[in-house]
Scaffold this active site. Sequence first.
Site, short mmCIF file in Angstrom:
data_model
loop_
_atom_site.label_atom_id
_atom_site.label_comp_id
_atom_site.label_asym_id
_atom_site.label_seq_id
_atom_site.Cartn_x
_atom_site.Cartn_y
_atom_site.Cartn_z
N GLY A 1 0.77 -1.21 -0.10
CA GLY A 1 -0.09 -0.05 0.08
C GLY A 1 0.64 1.17 -0.05
CD GLN A 2 4.61 -0.19 0.97
OE1 GLN A 2 3.93 -0.74 0.30
NE2 GLN A 2 5.71 -0.98 2.05
CB ALA A 3 2.77 6.76 -2.38
CG ASP A 4 7.17 3.71 -3.62
OD1 ASP A 4 6.34 3.04 -2.95
OD2 ASP A 4 8.34 3.63 -3.48
CG LEU A 5 5.07 -0.53 -3.38
CD1 LEU A 5 4.91 -1.62 -2.27
CD2 LEU A 5 6.14 -1.26 -4.44
#
Length: 200
Positions: free
Chosen positions: A77-81
Amino acid sequence: MFSLVSGAYRYFTRQDEYNVLMLGLDSSGKTTLLEKIKHIHTGVPGMPAENILPTVGVNISKVTMNRDLIKFMDLGGQADLRGIWEAYFEDCHAILFVIDSANGERIDEAGDVLIKLIKSEELEGLPVLILANKCDLSDAGSLVKIKEMVNGVADLLDSRDVRVMEASGVEGTRVQTAMDWLHSRIIDNRTKRPPAASDI
């Protein structure tokens, strides 16, 4: 005769398989929740919450619910993922969107991400379960805020099945109830999004 027996065997050992995408911001507790779901349906103890690391990519687990094989795909759920999420939309049957209800500062951010998902044409008509996770840690106001956020985008939800529920991936509180609801809505929606077949 062999073909008749073989056909009967395939019929009785076939399972319908459904894909559930577990989405949400990083640190919302998706992987901990998945470990609890696995424990409930297999009896095998899950990984202790303190040993769980953030998901990078996808974490896949399968459980059987009433002879149906449910494949949970827990996506980072990280922004870059979040850009990889779309690669899984076409083959999914439901969305399990997890929100950290103990972190009120990120509920609005989670709402923005949820709105983007709801607007996706590939997810149109799919059931959505919004789980206010960590209810063992949160205050009562968090669920109210999450429900208000969902009510604010009601016009985008059309006629799809959507439910907001509290749960605790650590304690297991209401996890079974949530999964029962999700499974029943997946089955109700199977004419629109048919299952894949799988051999037991």
